[in-house]
Design an enzyme around this catalytic site. Sequence first.
Site, PDB file in Angstrom:
ATOM      1  N   THR A 261       0.857  -1.087   0.025  1.00  7.82           N
ATOM      2  CA  THR A 261      -0.017  -0.129   0.102  1.00  7.82           C
ATOM      3  C   THR A 261       0.838   1.197   0.000  1.00  7.82           C
ATOM      4  OG1 THR A 261      -0.200   0.093   2.493  1.00  7.82           O
ATOM      5  CG2 THR A 261      -1.861  -0.959   1.251  1.00  7.82           C
TER       6      THR A 261
ATOM      7  N   ARG B  77       4.065   2.364  -2.255  1.00  6.40           N
ATOM      8  CA  ARG B  77       4.365   2.885  -3.729  1.00  6.40           C
ATOM      9  C   ARG B  77       4.749   1.779  -4.628  1.00  6.40           C
ATOM     10  NH1 ARG B  77       1.954   6.735  -2.409  1.00  6.40           N
ATOM     11  NH2 ARG B  77       2.452   8.918  -2.619  1.00  6.40           N
TER      12      ARG B  77
ATOM     13  N   ASP C 229      -2.143  -1.907  -3.757  1.00 10.34           N
ATOM     14  CA  ASP C 229      -2.895  -0.630  -3.890  1.00 10.34           C
ATOM     15  C   ASP C 229      -2.167   0.158  -4.876  1.00 10.34           C
ATOM     16  OD1 ASP C 229      -5.203   1.136  -3.365  1.00 10.34           O
ATOM     17  OD2 ASP C 229      -3.940   2.086  -1.796  1.00 10.34           O
TER      18      ASP C 229
ATOM     19  N   GLU D 205       0.967   4.177 -12.813  1.00 11.40           N
ATOM     20  CA  GLU D 205      -0.550   4.557 -12.174  1.00 11.40           C
ATOM     21  C   GLU D 205      -0.618   5.998 -13.060  1.00 11.40           C
ATOM     22  OE1 GLU D 205      -0.494   5.178  -7.905  1.00 11.40           O
ATOM     23  OE2 GLU D 205       0.333   3.184  -7.715  1.00 11.40           O
TER      24      GLU D 205
ATOM     25  N   HIS E 220      -5.213   2.649  -5.760  1.00 12.76           N
ATOM     26  CA  HIS E 220      -4.483   3.552  -5.057  1.00 12.76           C
ATOM     27  C   HIS E 220      -5.475   4.507  -4.308  1.00 12.76           C
ATOM     28  CE1 HIS E 220      -0.372   5.920  -4.550  1.00 12.76           C
ATOM     29  NE2 HIS E 220      -1.324   6.400  -3.546  1.00 12.76           N
TER      30      HIS E 220
ATOM     31  N   GLY F  91      -5.573   3.894  -0.677  1.00 15.72           N
ATOM     32  CA  GLY F  91      -5.315   3.825   0.690  1.00 15.72           C
ATOM     33  C   GLY F  91      -5.721   4.938   1.632  1.00 15.72           C
ATOM     34  N   SER F  92      -5.884   6.244   1.101  1.00 17.83           N
ATOM     35  CA  SER F  92      -6.179   7.262   1.876  1.00 17.83           C
ATOM     36  C   SER F  92      -7.623   7.773   1.586  1.00 17.83           C
ATOM     37  CB  SER F  92      -5.020   8.315   1.996  1.00 17.83           C
ATOM     38  OG  SER F  92      -4.913   8.893   0.646  1.00 17.83           O
TER      39      SER F  92
HETATM   40  C1  DGY Z   1      -0.082   9.668  -0.052  1.00 16.18           C
HETATM   41  O1  DGY Z   1      -0.616  10.312   0.685  1.00 16.18           O
HETATM   42  O2  DGY Z   1       1.247   9.510  -0.199  1.00 16.18           O
HETATM   43  C2  DGY Z   1      -1.148   8.643  -0.920  1.00 16.18           C
HETATM   44  O3  DGY Z   1      -0.674   7.802  -1.599  1.00 16.18           O
HETATM   45  C3  DGY Z   1      -1.912   9.611  -1.609  1.00 16.18           C
HETATM   46  O4  DGY Z   1      -1.322  10.143  -2.359  1.00 16.18           O
END
Ligand code: DGY
Length: 319
Positions: free
Chosen positions: A237, A239, A263, A268, A286, A288-289
Amino acid sequence: MSRKSIWITRRLSDATLKRAERDYDCIINWDDTEHTADQIVEVSAEVDGIIPCHSEHFTAEVAARLDPRVKIIANHSVGVDHCDIPALKERGITVTNTPDVLNDATAEIAMLLMLGAARRAIEGDRIVREGEWKFWSPAFMVGKQVTGARLGIVGMGRVGRAVAEKARGFGMDVHYHNRSRLPADQEYGATFHETLDSLLPLADFLSLHCPATPETTGLMNAERFGRLPKGAVFVNTARGALVDETALIDALEHGHICAAGLDCFATEPGGNPQLAKFENVFMLPHIGSATVATRDAMGFRALDNLDAFFSGGSPRDAL
Ligand code: DGY
């Protein structure tokens, strides 16, 4: 103080945009499109600060061409691998990120991927959805148990610690590798490994939580996948750049990795179409947040950093 102008490069949360428009003259990308290097450079002449996401790339070349009017890049992300920080600093541009506020949301997705990959969520969903569920037996769709299993965490920063805490709720035996050992009250009972090589052979589940830097690019290569126990579950999750996807595909093909939850991808948006053939790979785009609460918190943190900077102070998350 005159009102400052800022560019918000993507469609941030409604609460963030409302506050931004209250306090700044804003250029907002309502269409939520991505930008080329030339477009970034062009808009930079109109603003004092930028709130970008990881989708905008501030390479050394872009940094060199940014208009001198831009004084701060207040990222709406914790990861800053899309920014060449030394090149931006050389231009006198302050760079900030949004740590802390996305720990739990990202850790939730790590747990979801771990569970979904181990318990065959993609395959099960497809079978039911497509009307292919015509049979049941105790030998049907048997997966790998998460509860009580050994979890290796690579990178015990804020997100890694949030994962360790949640994994403890599943009775997992947590081990971690980090540049340095954490104080005991931040370890959540996890066992420290000074080297990645000592962690890998123990990791029935392995979850990555380190930043993408020149040192960590391609961290999970063929040799390191080979060091995991046979039948391990791999989760990322953090990179995509951390993973050699060809090596991952090879490890899946040979059954060395029994499942993966991803993720993040090297490319990407888009991901890796070669991974699509594996039903034991649980993939997300992607996100996660991506919760309402976390998007608000990230936007507000980026605005807090801008406010501090433009009022002459030092932003809390200056890098
Ligand atoms: C981050 O905050 O790095 C997340 O991957 C969303 O960009």
